[in-house]
Design an enzyme around this catalytic site. Sequence first.
Site, PDB file in Angstrom:
ATOM      1  N   CYS A 192      23.336 -24.920  84.305  1.00 24.26           N
ATOM      2  CA  CYS A 192      24.642 -25.437  84.744  1.00 24.26           C
ATOM      3  C   CYS A 192      24.811 -26.883  84.284  1.00 24.26           C
ATOM      4  O   CYS A 192      24.971 -27.118  83.101  1.00 24.26           O
ATOM      5  CB  CYS A 192      24.843 -25.246  86.240  1.00 24.26           C
ATOM      6  SG  CYS A 192      26.591 -25.162  86.651  1.00 24.26           S
ATOM      7  N   HIS A 204      23.908 -19.598  86.840  1.00 22.17           N
ATOM      8  CA  HIS A 204      22.680 -19.854  87.604  1.00 22.17           C
ATOM      9  C   HIS A 204      21.808 -18.602  87.634  1.00 22.17           C
ATOM     10  O   HIS A 204      21.921 -17.800  88.567  1.00 22.17           O
ATOM     11  CB  HIS A 204      23.028 -20.238  89.043  1.00 22.17           C
ATOM     12  CG  HIS A 204      23.667 -21.575  89.184  1.00 22.17           C
ATOM     13  ND1 HIS A 204      22.958 -22.705  89.512  1.00 22.17           N
ATOM     14  CD2 HIS A 204      24.952 -21.968  89.029  1.00 22.17           C
ATOM     15  CE1 HIS A 204      23.776 -23.740  89.562  1.00 22.17           C
ATOM     16  NE2 HIS A 204      24.996 -23.318  89.276  1.00 22.17           N
ATOM     17  N   GLU A 239      18.781 -18.354  88.431  1.00 18.05           N
ATOM     18  CA  GLU A 239      17.804 -18.396  89.531  1.00 18.05           C
ATOM     19  C   GLU A 239      18.234 -17.585  90.753  1.00 18.05           C
ATOM     20  O   GLU A 239      17.385 -17.068  91.481  1.00 18.05           O
ATOM     21  CB  GLU A 239      17.507 -19.850  89.931  1.00 18.05           C
ATOM     22  CG  GLU A 239      18.625 -20.626  90.635  1.00 18.05           C
ATOM     23  CD  GLU A 239      19.633 -21.283  89.699  1.00 18.05           C
ATOM     24  OE1 GLU A 239      19.751 -20.839  88.532  1.00 18.05           O
ATOM     25  OE2 GLU A 239      20.327 -22.227  90.151  1.00 18.05           O
TER      26      GLU A 239
HETATM   27  N1  GLN Z   1      28.933 -30.625  88.056  1.00 19.13           N
HETATM   28  C1  GLN Z   1      29.023 -29.586  87.067  1.00 19.13           C
HETATM   29  C2  GLN Z   1      30.332 -28.813  87.182  1.00 19.13           C
HETATM   30  O1  GLN Z   1      30.959 -28.813  88.217  1.00 19.13           O
HETATM   31  C3  GLN Z   1      27.833 -28.648  87.124  1.00 19.13           C
HETATM   32  C4  GLN Z   1      27.716 -27.900  88.412  1.00 19.13           C
HETATM   33  C5  GLN Z   1      26.352 -27.306  88.660  1.00 19.13           C
HETATM   34  O2  GLN Z   1      25.355 -27.718  88.070  1.00 19.13           O
HETATM   35  N2  GLN Z   1      26.264 -26.338  89.564  1.00 19.13           N
HETATM   36  O3  GLN Z   1      30.741 -28.188  86.250  1.00 19.13           O
END
Ligand code: GLN
Length: 537
Positions: free
Chosen positions: A384, A510, A512
């Site tokens: 992410c 994600h 995970e």
């Molecule tokens: N802050 C980033 C976004 O909103 C990544 C979010 C995250 O890592 N879950 O796109």
Amino acid sequence: MSNSTKYVFVTGGVTSSLGKGIISASLAKLLQARGYTTTIQKLDPYINIDPGTLNPYEHGECYVTDDGAETDLDLGHYERFLNVPTSQANNVTTGRIYQSVIEKERRGDYLGKTVQVIPHITDEIKERIQAVAKNGQFDIVITEIGGTVGDIESLPYVEAVRQMLWEYENDCIVVHLTLVPYLSAAGELKTKPTQHSVKQLLELGVQPDVLCCRTEHELDLGLRKKIAKFCNVSVNAVIEARDAASIYDVPVLMQAEELDTVVLEKLGLSKKQSPKLDNWKAFLERLKNPKHTVKIGLIGKYVELKDAYKSISEAFIHAGVSNETKVELSWIHSETLDPENIATELSGLDGILVAPGFGSRGIDGKIEAVRFARENNIPFLGICLGMQIAVIEFARNVLGLSDAHSTEMSENTNAPVISMMEEQKRISNMGGTMRLGAYKCELKPNSNTAKAYQNNNISERHRHRYEFNNQYLSDFEAKGMVAAGRNPETGLVEVVEIPTHPWFVGVQFHPEYKSTVDAPHPLFVAFVKAALKNKKH
Ligand code: GLN
């Protein structure tokens, strides 16, 4: 209420952090292994609608379900243990209960009545508990009540439990998790806190059926009898819950204590087959006897609180086991990294993971970590924000766009290589408004990601507002960072890779969240494998 569904309520007494989530998940695992369809629900007494707006320092990781619910990290344990997806219905907060009651009141649903905690709030709680059974789809629902008995906040939940015990007495039981502390000065385990905590439940009209006693020492028969006598439970319903080396030991320990048998007896259900835990035990065997070790650096800004990265650290345990490897995580605070110390700070790592996150703090250190992994051919996984950082680093140091950034951190950058998604720009509320939940992704054949999944079509869970800016895609691809995964409907870039690097993968989603004991996540498995290979070189 469907008459076929049975309910187990799990409450906690004496202190918080006794591990209700793990006990609930372990009991569910045993019941599932006997052939009962089981689900677990968490009721959280705080007033936030969900933990999505909570700082990880407050509440640990925010876990995301396929249907896009931002939930308590215990739901992650439920999925990791049961290998069955959870949904919005599996996590309910006081905020959500009140929101829904107040909406009903505004609509006029209560027909002029005074709206009160009893019956309106407790009815709403009972409805949520029964809704998770999905009309008999589950034989057994385990509902974990957050907080500690006696907290003002959890009173309406305990009251709802009392009502359900009264209304459906043959279909509901209460398992109370309590502490039996060891007083070293006296050289003894003490049962009084447990007695008091059961008394507190009794004052609220709830008699627990089973007591799970957290203890550092053996609970001998004498102590079990004493607890049974003072707390009105049968001796075989006093369960010793000893501290375990790993959370994955707990189902096996609970089986030895016959927690599942007692629960089935009290629910009036047959024991069916004895729990099939062959896979689980094989997993434990491999977990305890690794053949190799790798060291992976987890670069994040919440590393003081390991719960902030719970699903990631658990996914490494699963992936390690499938590689017969012990993954040693080195928790590295991104704020401490700079161009001068990076080589020393990251020396000796076989793989580098840059973690998810929000906001500007610690960004520069993360960029340095990516650069170090890219230039030194160290296997890299960016998740992410970690993927977005990999894109920013590549733009700055390979494409020569020196002020490349994400518009999250720098609104007026000349090179917004990560920018806000169009549909996000119109949203002003923070809660529940990100791109959330499962989305399809099409992988580039033969990319490292496709090889890991052994499939070109996958679905993974998201939680973000910002995205790879496709205006720059051809520049990136020309210089060697490719889109290895894209959303088939929108064309959004979900995976980036550097094909000339041994293993460099950044994912917007994600992975995970979907790793379980029964199904270790393929991307983590491949990452650990790449780290092992790197170590051998
Ligand atoms: N802050 C980033 C976004 O909103 C990544 C979010 C995250 O890592 N879950 O796109």
